[in-house]
Design a protein around this motif. Structure first.
Motif, mmCIF file in Angstrom:
data_model
loop_
_atom_site.group_PDB
_atom_site.id
_atom_site.type_symbol
_atom_site.label_atom_id
_atom_site.label_comp_id
_atom_site.label_asym_id
_atom_site.label_seq_id
_atom_site.Cartn_x
_atom_site.Cartn_y
_atom_site.Cartn_z
ATOM 1 N N CYS A 8 0.830 -1.221 0.000
ATOM 2 C CA CYS A 8 0.000 0.000 0.000
ATOM 3 C C CYS A 8 0.857 1.259 0.000
ATOM 4 O O CYS A 8 0.426 2.297 -0.504
ATOM 5 N N LEU A 9 2.072 1.181 0.546
ATOM 6 C CA LEU A 9 2.971 2.348 0.539
ATOM 7 C C LEU A 9 3.487 2.649 -0.870
ATOM 8 O O LEU A 9 3.924 3.756 -1.157
ATOM 9 N N LEU A 10 3.436 1.637 -1.725
ATOM 10 C CA LEU A 10 3.893 1.819 -3.113
ATOM 11 C C LEU A 10 2.738 2.206 -4.034
ATOM 12 O O LEU A 10 2.920 2.322 -5.243
ATOM 13 N N GLY A 11 1.551 2.384 -3.445
ATOM 14 C CA GLY A 11 0.414 2.833 -4.245
ATOM 15 C C GLY A 11 -0.567 1.745 -4.642
ATOM 16 O O GLY A 11 -1.526 2.013 -5.371
ATOM 17 N N GLU A 12 -0.338 0.515 -4.172
ATOM 18 C CA GLU A 12 -1.297 -0.569 -4.458
ATOM 19 C C GLU A 12 -2.583 -0.320 -3.661
ATOM 20 O O GLU A 12 -2.515 -0.046 -2.454
ATOM 21 N N ASN A 13 -3.707 -0.490 -4.293
ATOM 22 C CA ASN A 13 -4.989 -0.251 -3.617
ATOM 23 C C ASN A 13 -5.427 -1.488 -2.826
ATOM 24 O O ASN A 13 -6.474 -2.069 -3.082
ATOM 25 N N CYS A 14 -4.601 -1.868 -1.852
ATOM 26 C CA CYS A 14 -4.869 -3.087 -1.082
ATOM 27 C C CYS A 14 -5.304 -2.788 0.351
ATOM 28 O O CYS A 14 -5.522 -3.700 1.143
ATOM 29 N N LYS A 15 -5.455 -1.509 0.651
ATOM 30 C CA LYS A 15 -5.881 -1.114 1.999
ATOM 31 C C LYS A 15 -7.321 -1.576 2.245
ATOM 32 O O LYS A 15 -8.067 -1.792 1.285
ATOM 33 N N ASN A 17 -10.005 -0.210 2.851
ATOM 34 C CA ASN A 17 -11.084 0.533 2.193
ATOM 35 C C ASN A 17 -10.895 0.644 0.679
ATOM 36 O O ASN A 17 -11.565 1.432 0.016
ATOM 37 N N GLY A 18 -9.980 -0.139 0.143
ATOM 38 C CA GLY A 18 -9.775 -0.170 -1.311
ATOM 39 C C GLY A 18 -8.894 0.943 -1.846
ATOM 40 O O GLY A 18 -8.779 1.108 -3.066
ATOM 41 N N THR A 19 -8.272 1.699 -0.950
ATOM 42 C CA THR A 19 -7.346 2.746 -1.405
ATOM 43 C C THR A 19 -5.913 2.342 -1.015
ATOM 44 O O THR A 19 -5.649 1.166 -0.749
ATOM 45 N N ASN A 20 -5.009 3.314 -1.014
ATOM 46 C CA ASN A 20 -3.600 3.005 -0.711
ATOM 47 C C ASN A 20 -3.010 4.050 0.230
ATOM 48 O O ASN A 20 -3.687 5.010 0.610
ATOM 49 N N ASN A 21 -1.763 3.831 0.580
ATOM 50 C CA ASN A 21 -1.031 4.768 1.449
ATOM 51 C C ASN A 21 0.239 5.235 0.731
ATOM 52 O O ASN A 21 1.314 5.320 1.334
ATOM 53 N N LYS A 22 0.101 5.532 -0.552
ATOM 54 C CA LYS A 22 1.267 5.881 -1.386
ATOM 55 C C LYS A 22 2.172 6.908 -0.690
ATOM 56 O O LYS A 22 1.703 7.933 -0.213
ATOM 57 N N ASN A 23 3.447 6.601 -0.677
ATOM 58 C CA ASN A 23 4.410 7.442 0.036
ATOM 59 C C ASN A 23 5.630 7.641 -0.871
ATOM 60 O O ASN A 23 6.339 6.681 -1.189
ATOM 61 N N GLU A 24 5.852 8.880 -1.263
ATOM 62 C CA GLU A 24 6.918 9.159 -2.238
ATOM 63 C C GLU A 24 8.305 8.851 -1.684
ATOM 64 O O GLU A 24 9.196 8.450 -2.434
ATOM 65 N N ASN A 25 8.496 9.024 -0.390
ATOM 66 C CA ASN A 25 9.812 8.709 0.192
ATOM 67 C C ASN A 25 10.109 7.216 0.105
ATOM 68 O O ASN A 25 11.251 6.805 -0.095
ATOM 69 N N VAL A 26 9.061 6.407 0.275
ATOM 70 C CA VAL A 26 9.233 4.954 0.167
ATOM 71 C C VAL A 26 9.485 4.578 -1.295
ATOM 72 O O VAL A 26 10.408 3.808 -1.604
ATOM 73 N N LEU A 46 -7.996 -12.213 2.548
ATOM 74 C CA LEU A 46 -9.057 -11.257 2.893
ATOM 75 C C LEU A 46 -9.389 -10.408 1.667
ATOM 76 O O LEU A 46 -8.514 -10.108 0.859
ATOM 77 N N PRO A 47 -10.637 -10.029 1.525
ATOM 78 C CA PRO A 47 -11.046 -9.288 0.323
ATOM 79 C C PRO A 47 -10.664 -7.809 0.382
ATOM 80 O O PRO A 47 -10.309 -7.297 1.435
ATOM 81 N N ILE A 48 -10.736 -7.167 -0.762
ATOM 82 C CA ILE A 48 -10.578 -5.707 -0.854
ATOM 83 C C ILE A 48 -11.858 -5.180 -1.498
ATOM 84 O O ILE A 48 -12.177 -5.625 -2.620
ATOM 85 N N PRO A 49 -12.606 -4.278 -0.921
ATOM 86 C CA PRO A 49 -12.398 -3.776 0.443
ATOM 87 C C PRO A 49 -12.800 -4.827 1.488
ATOM 88 O O PRO A 49 -13.398 -5.847 1.156
ATOM 89 N N ARG A 50 -12.442 -4.539 2.724
ATOM 90 C CA ARG A 50 -12.759 -5.446 3.837
ATOM 91 C C ARG A 50 -13.048 -4.600 5.078
ATOM 92 O O ARG A 50 -12.691 -3.416 5.128
#
Ligand code: SF4
Length: 142
Positions: A8-15, A17-26, A46-50
């Motif tokens: 999710c830090l790389l932008g995958e929508n696996c969070k 709620n179906g979104t991500n935690n994209k982080n440019e530093n990572v 586990l499913p997405i969203p969940r």
């Protein structure tokens, strides 16, 4: 160096709620290192969203009360397997997650309160000698 990273830090929508935690530093770590993405909750099937989950008294419960401890342990074992196969000595994992958080996690009341503790995957990796950092700590990596 090979670094295990929460997908999710790389932008995958696996969070949850179906979104991500994209982080440019990572993402910027990719310039010098090989990043190995993992999502233990996806590995657990586990499913997405969940429904979101938190840890309470060492067990994992979804917000609607389902005991997901076994699934989270399964996801953690798979993440460890990948880390060891790839030879990762460092993991950069999403802070506060019941899987990936390290040092601080939510207290299990779904009220946003943080307590000291580790997510299931982060803890397993740590127990196997892998250095676990959160996304706010990536500048420690050369
Ligand atoms: Fe991100 Fe980890 Fe949650 Fe997957 S389990 S969405 S990688 S924090």
């Amino acid at each position: 160096m090979k670094i295990l990273v929460s997908a999710c830090l790389l932008g995958e929508n696996c969070k949850y709620n179906g979104t991500n935690n994209k982080n440019e530093n990572v993402i910027a770590l990719e310039k010098k290192h090989t990043l190995i993405p993992i999502c233990p909750e996806c590995f657990a099937g586990l499913p997405i969203p969940r429904v979101p989950s938190e840890i309470k008294d060492g067990k994992v419960f979804s917000k609607d009360g389902e005991d997901l401890t076994e699934a989270f342990n399964d996801g953690a074992e798979k993440a460890l397997y990948i880390a060891e196969e790839a030879g990762c000595q460092i993991a950069v994992l999403k802070e506060r997650s019941p899987s990936c958080g390290f040092g601080k996690i939510y207290d299990g009341s779904f009220s946003g309160k943080l307590i000291n503790g580790n997510g299931i995957t982060a803890h397993l990796l740590y127990e196997h000698g892998i250095t676990v950092l959160g996304e706010s700590q990536v500048k420690k990596i050369d």
